[in-house]
Design a protein around this motif. Structure first.
Motif, PDB file in Angstrom:
ATOM      1  N   LEU A 791      99.541  22.365  46.111  1.00  0.00           N
ATOM      2  CA  LEU A 791      98.627  21.532  47.008  1.00  0.00           C
ATOM      3  C   LEU A 791      98.015  20.345  46.213  1.00  0.00           C
ATOM      4  CD1 LEU A 791      96.537  23.966  49.159  1.00  0.00           C
ATOM      5  CD2 LEU A 791      98.271  22.460  49.827  1.00  0.00           C
ATOM      6  N   GLU A 793      99.892  18.047  45.108  1.00  0.00           N
ATOM      7  CA  GLU A 793     100.436  16.911  45.439  1.00  0.00           C
ATOM      8  C   GLU A 793      99.890  16.411  46.663  1.00  0.00           C
ATOM      9  OE1 GLU A 793     104.489  17.873  46.133  1.00  0.00           O
ATOM     10  OE2 GLU A 793     104.770  18.842  44.150  1.00  0.00           O
ATOM     11  N   HIS A 794      99.063  17.084  47.331  1.00  0.00           N
ATOM     12  CA  HIS A 794      98.089  16.567  48.522  1.00  0.00           C
ATOM     13  C   HIS A 794      96.796  16.540  48.175  1.00  0.00           C
ATOM     14  CE1 HIS A 794     102.172  17.358  50.258  1.00  0.00           C
ATOM     15  NE2 HIS A 794     102.297  18.357  49.510  1.00  0.00           N
ATOM     16  N   TYR A 795      96.280  17.099  47.596  1.00  0.00           N
ATOM     17  CA  TYR A 795      94.620  16.980  47.407  1.00  0.00           C
ATOM     18  C   TYR A 795      94.390  17.053  46.082  1.00  0.00           C
ATOM     19  CZ  TYR A 795      94.537  18.964  52.299  1.00  0.00           C
ATOM     20  OH  TYR A 795      94.753  19.172  53.643  1.00  0.00           O
ATOM     21  N   ILE A 876      99.240  21.264  54.261  1.00  0.00           N
ATOM     22  CA  ILE A 876      99.843  20.035  54.023  1.00  0.00           C
ATOM     23  C   ILE A 876      99.793  19.288  55.273  1.00  0.00           C
ATOM     24  CG2 ILE A 876     102.110  18.900  53.536  1.00  0.00           C
ATOM     25  CD1 ILE A 876     102.640  21.436  51.538  1.00  0.00           C
ATOM     26  N   ARG A 879      96.781  17.612  55.921  1.00  0.00           N
ATOM     27  CA  ARG A 879      96.826  16.439  55.080  1.00  0.00           C
ATOM     28  C   ARG A 879      97.465  15.420  56.013  1.00  0.00           C
ATOM     29  NH1 ARG A 879      95.500  12.610  53.549  1.00  0.00           N
ATOM     30  NH2 ARG A 879      95.114  11.603  51.499  1.00  0.00           N
ATOM     31  N   HIS A 880      98.612  15.426  56.383  1.00  0.00           N
ATOM     32  CA  HIS A 880      99.199  14.789  57.183  1.00  0.00           C
ATOM     33  C   HIS A 880      98.321  13.993  58.486  1.00  0.00           C
ATOM     34  CE1 HIS A 880     102.821  15.261  54.765  1.00  0.00           C
ATOM     35  NE2 HIS A 880     103.317  16.248  55.720  1.00  0.00           N
TER      36      HIS A 880
END
Ligand SMILES: *Cc1c(COP(=O)(O)O)cnc(C)c1O
Length: 962
Positions: A791, A793-795, A876, A879-880
């Protein structure tokens, strides 16, 4: 070629069932994190300074079948004698439909505390039924959703009274015929607060003294039904509160305390279907007048409405109030007794008002028949006005011996007085047996058949109940087993528990509660023994206690332990009292400062306050570690008054503070002791031990680390563990004859607290063994780092250890996702993400603790890589969705996040006006088409609920109007 036996035997090992990932998963996960192996990861994230010197000394693990057989041998050392002891614990029949479909059903027992209202509607409906049942039967305005036991509930009532009444007195009066364990716990609780407790004949004490509250028992511990109306008025004339400890079954026939003016009513619901279990777990209750409701302890379920205006339940008012009010909190209760409360409420739903009344009338009639027979034989019964308990004048030793020979227990109150309590399970044969034990030589024995026409009960006419209760349809509908079964199922279908998906709750360790661990708790040998039965009848429990003490000392590195506290908060309280008693024993009475880092769990400051300590808050640095400079300054400033520090390890931020040894040494230098909150032991067992790296006292949460299920918010077990020189101060239980003068007083009603759930932790340790437990810890850390790595990479991962070579920075057993930057860029809050996860079929991680605007994820070792991936994929995708809002593709005020969760009603409505499709709303990932959880209500409006506080069953018309 034959396979070696060791390999074949390995295949039956339990740890492979308990731990989610297998060797292949592990290597894939290690690769994602960027480490070569699990061992390499542990070496990287766990500071060398705190690693254990040696492994745990535990018996070699055995299989599920082997452990069950071994535990059965221990269980069978408990003697299943018939109990007529009473004293707050009674025989009861758990209806089979409730036993199997609630107490033994993971849909109920693996649920978490209902902080996420939308996925907890079923258990909250059951709790509202509980609250309604208690308010109706006590005649009070409002009741909460369970307390830990009757004694602690009485103690909480005392402090509630102290906070609320006008009287400035510091004196409490407790009637001498309150249950002795209740008196003992009240004394323990009042002492550190400087409150004086006068125990004796309430009327004479009330005339002679000034006081802020009076506690009475109704009916009394010896069975007497006192007329308390005049005393209530007398207390009110002194601006003091009148507290009644009451028996719910008796209240179906007696004038309820609310009708004679009581201010607070407490008691236990054990005899509503929960086995005695050597003292717990049972749901106690606390009900009070409306004017006290805003400072009530414990959790209260209230009715509010959802985003579409339909009625919906949620925790009201003081939910998590310790986290908000800290040392000013009204109580430290966090985990309560939800599962037993659900059982008790269902007992009332199943029997209904008529059924309960019939049970109570039979008990009262049998008691009257017993009385008639005894008096006919020339015996003197010294309690003329009773419900279910008689006090009989006799040669106590002789009568008790006869009962014992027939495998029955009576209650000895003096050499000349024996108490007998009857209950739902009492039979005609029991009454005739009782007569035979009391019968004077040569007396002719009566038979119950002689009284077949019925006997007038011994309840005084002017104290008989005339008011109705349990009139709501829920208590008058589900009386056939078919209806009941479906009602129970309809409620559990509304909820998300561990039997459906992972519950990644930071700090709460929602791991597997294996079926083999759960099976023993309803074995009769554990379930049907009375906590105050003679010691030799509790030999199985004594062995269980002793083995668990030994094993848990191995796990923690401590020298002594008490299993009495029945939640983590109670362990904290007991541990701080131990430190206080030690300080006082060496003449350091002035030491009353407790240092607590700002990141601490709210129960820490609340517990310190209950011990009469002054809380001084210390700072944390930006990595989440304790700010050593600030700590040093505060230690120096308060050096001569320092009692203790409370730290959590690994910290509530989920990081291993590398300076923990220095912190402990610093506090020790200044004469303080170190309390290590053990809620995060799942990151330590087998790897590091608080008793070795500088802790003096810890509590464990057996309902986190050691597999006792959360039960929807309890029961818990919070053992308190201490180093060698503090062992003499561990809790006593003087009512049960346990303890030296140095020991602090009892902290629970029963000597072994929530004894009946201890077999769960015993089974876990016995089946895992030292290596299995260590592996569990390592995999818990591995799983958290895997989630963190993927995560990251996203948060933003908050407070990661910043460890080179570990993707995501390296965390302990949980990681914090920082959503505050997203709030700024998109308007989406952490709460929106939590609610959106429901549409993806997940229970949200811990929301906004320990840092507002974050989610704390603790996957535990039990989750497989597949389940972790399912969760990661959901996060994820979310997140999108946030990115779409950031990019302006979705409006800030109309997107799948702010509108979450989406109910089936919303998704199937004729009109659909949103900026995203129906499919995006409810099937945002293809995998959801195979299995979909539908939230039964939309987003619950908390504020509306608190403004319009309503905490009883909802009238059916509300549903029709909506
Ligand atoms: C859960 C928890 C507690 C309180 O334990 P209860 O059993 O709920 O009373 C205390 N400290 C921490 C860090 C916790 O996570």
């Amino acid at each position: 070629m034959p396979t070696p036996l060791s390999i074949l035997e390995d295949a039956t090992e339990f740890h492979a069932r308990h731990i989610g990932p297998d060797a292949v998963d592990e290597s894939l996960m290690c690769a994602a994190i960027g480490v070569s192996s699990r061992t390499a990861l542990i070496d990287a994230v766990v500071p060398p300074a705190i690693r254990r010197a040696a492994g745990m000394q535990l018996p070699e693990p055995i299989t599920e079948a082997g452990a069950l057989a071994e535990l059965k041998t221990i269980a069978s050392k408990n003697k299943l004698y018939k109990s007529f002891i009473g004293q707050g614990y009674h025989g009861t029949h758990t209806p089979g439909v409730i036993l199997r479909n609630i107490l033994e059903n993971p849909a109920w027992y693996t649920a978490y505390t209902p902080y996420q209202a939308e996925i907890s509607q079923g258990r909250m409906e059951a709790l509202v039924n509980f609250q309604t049942m208690v308010t109706d039967l006590t005649g009070m305005d409002i009741a909460n959703g369970s307390m830990l036991d009757e004694a602690t509930s009485a103690a909480e009532a005392v402090t509630l009274a102290k906070r609320s009444v006008k009287s400035k007195s510091n004196t409490l009066i407790v009637a001498g015929d309150v249950h002795p364990q209740t008196i003992e716990v009240i004394q323990t609780r009042c002492k550190p607060l400087g409150l004086e407790v006068l125990v004796g004949m309430a009327p004479s004490l009330m005339a002679e003294h000034d006081y802020f509250a009076v506690v009475c028992q109704y009916p009394s511990t010896t069975g007497l039904i006192h007329d308390l109306k005049a005393f209530t008025e007398q207390a009110h004339a002194k601006q003091a509160a009148f507290i009644v400890c009451a028996d719910l079954l008796a209240l179906t026939l007696l004038t309820p305390p609310g009708e004679f003016g009581a201010d607070i009513v407490v008691g236990n619901t054990q005899r509503f279907g929960m086995p005695m279990g050597a003292g717990g777990p049972h749901a106690a209750f606390l009900a009070c007048k409306d004017e006290f409701k805003r400072s009530m302890p414990g959790r209260l379920v209230g009715v509010s409405k959802d985003a579409q205006g339909h009625p919906a339940y949620r925790l009201a008012l003081q939910t998590r109030e310790q986290h908000i009010r800290r040392e000013k909190a009204t109580s430290n209760i966090c985990t309560a007794q939800v599962l037993p409360a659900v059982v008790a409420s269902m007992y009332a739903v199943y029997h209904g008002p008529q059924g309960l009344k019939r049970i109570a009338e039979r008990v009262a009639s049998y008691t009257a028949i017993l009385h008639a027979g005894l008096t006919r034989m020339g015996l003197k019964v010294v309690t003329p006005q009773v419900f279910d308990t008689l006090l009989v004048e006799c040669d106590a030793a002789a009568v008790m011996a006869k009962a014992l020979a027939a495998q029955a227990n009576l209650r000895k109150l003096s050499d000349k007085h024996v108490g007998v309590s009857l209950d739902e399970t009492t039979s005609r044969a029991d009454i005739e047996a009782l007569w035979s034990w009391f019968a004077p030589a040569g007396a002719s024995l009566p038979t119950v058949a002689e009284f077949a026409a019925g006997v007038e009960s011994l309840i005084p006419a002017h104290l008989r109940r005339t008011s109705a209760y349990l009139t709501h349809p829920v208590f008058n509908t589900h009386h056939s087993e078919t209806e009941m079964l479906r009602y129970i199922r309809s409620l559990s279908d509304k909820d998300l528990a561990l039997d459906r998906s992972m519950i990644p709750l930071g700090s709460c360790t929602m791991k597997l509660n294996a079926t083999a661990e759960m099976i023993p708790i309803t074995w009769p040998e554990f379930a049907h023994v009375h906590p105050f039965a003679p010691q030799d009848q509790l030999a199985g429990y004594a062995e269980l206690d002793q083995l668990l003490q030994q094993w848990l000392c191995q796990a923690t590195g401590y020298a002594g332990i008490s299993l009495q506290p029945n939640a983590g908060s109670q362990g904290e309280y007991a541990g701080l009292l131990v430190i206080k008693a030690w300080q006082e024993a060496r003449g350091q009475h002035q030491r009353n400062i407790c240092l607590i880092p700002e990141s601490a769990h709210g129960t820490n400051p609340a517990s310190a306050q209950m011990c009469g300590m002054t809380v001084v808050v210390t700072k944390c640095d930006k990595e989440g570690n304790i700010d050593l400079a600030d700590l040093k300054a505060k230690c120096e400033q308060h050096s001569d008054k320092l009692a203790a520090i409370m730290i959590t390890y690994p910290s509530t931020y989920g990081v291993f503070d590398t300076q923990v040894k220095e912190i402990c040494a610093l506090v020790h230098q200044h004469g303080g002791r170190v309390y290590v909150d053990g809620a995060n032991m799942n990151a330590l067992v087998g790897v590091a031990a608080p008793g070795e790296f500088g802790g003096d006292v810890s509590h464990l949460n057996l309902h986190k680390t050691f597999c006792i299920p959360h039960g929807g918010g309890g029961p818990g077990v919070g053992p308190v563990c201490v180093v060698e020189d503090l062992v003499p101060f561990l809790p006593a239980h003087r009512t049960a004859g346990i303890g030296q003068p140095s020991n602090i007083g009892a902290v629970s009603a029963a000597p072994l607290g929530n004894a009946a759930v201890l077999p769960i932790s015993w089974m876990y340790i016995r089946m895992m063994g030292a290596d299995g437990l260590k592996k569990a810890t390592e995999v818990a850390i591995l799983n958290a780092n895997y989630v963190s790595a993927r995560l990251s990479e996203h948060y933003d991962i908050h407070f990661s250890g910043g460890i080179a070579g570990v993707k995501g920075g390296g965390v302990a057993h949980e990681c914090i996702l920082d959503l505050r930057p997203l709030k700024d860029s998109s308007g989406i809050s952490a709460e929106d993400v939590a609610k959106r996860l429901i549409d993806y079929g997940f229970h949200a991680p811990t929301l906004s603790f320990p840092v507002a605007g974050t989610l704390m994820v603790e996957p535990t070792e039990s989750e497989s890589r597949a389940e972790l991936d399912r969760f990661i994929d959901a996060m994820i995708q979310i997140r999108h969705e946030i990115a779409a809002v950031e990019a302006g593709k979705l409006p800030r005020e109309d997107n799948p996040l702010v509108n979450a969760p989406h109910t089936s009603l919303v998704a199937s409505a004729t009109e659909w006006t949103h900026a995203y499709s129906r499919e995006e709303a409810v099937f945002p990932l293809p995998s959801l088409r195979r299995q979909k959880y539908w939230a039964p209500v939309g987003r619950v409006d908390n504020v509306w609920g608190d403004r319009n506080l309503f905490c009883s069953c909802v009238p059916l018309s509300e549903y029709e109007e909506a």
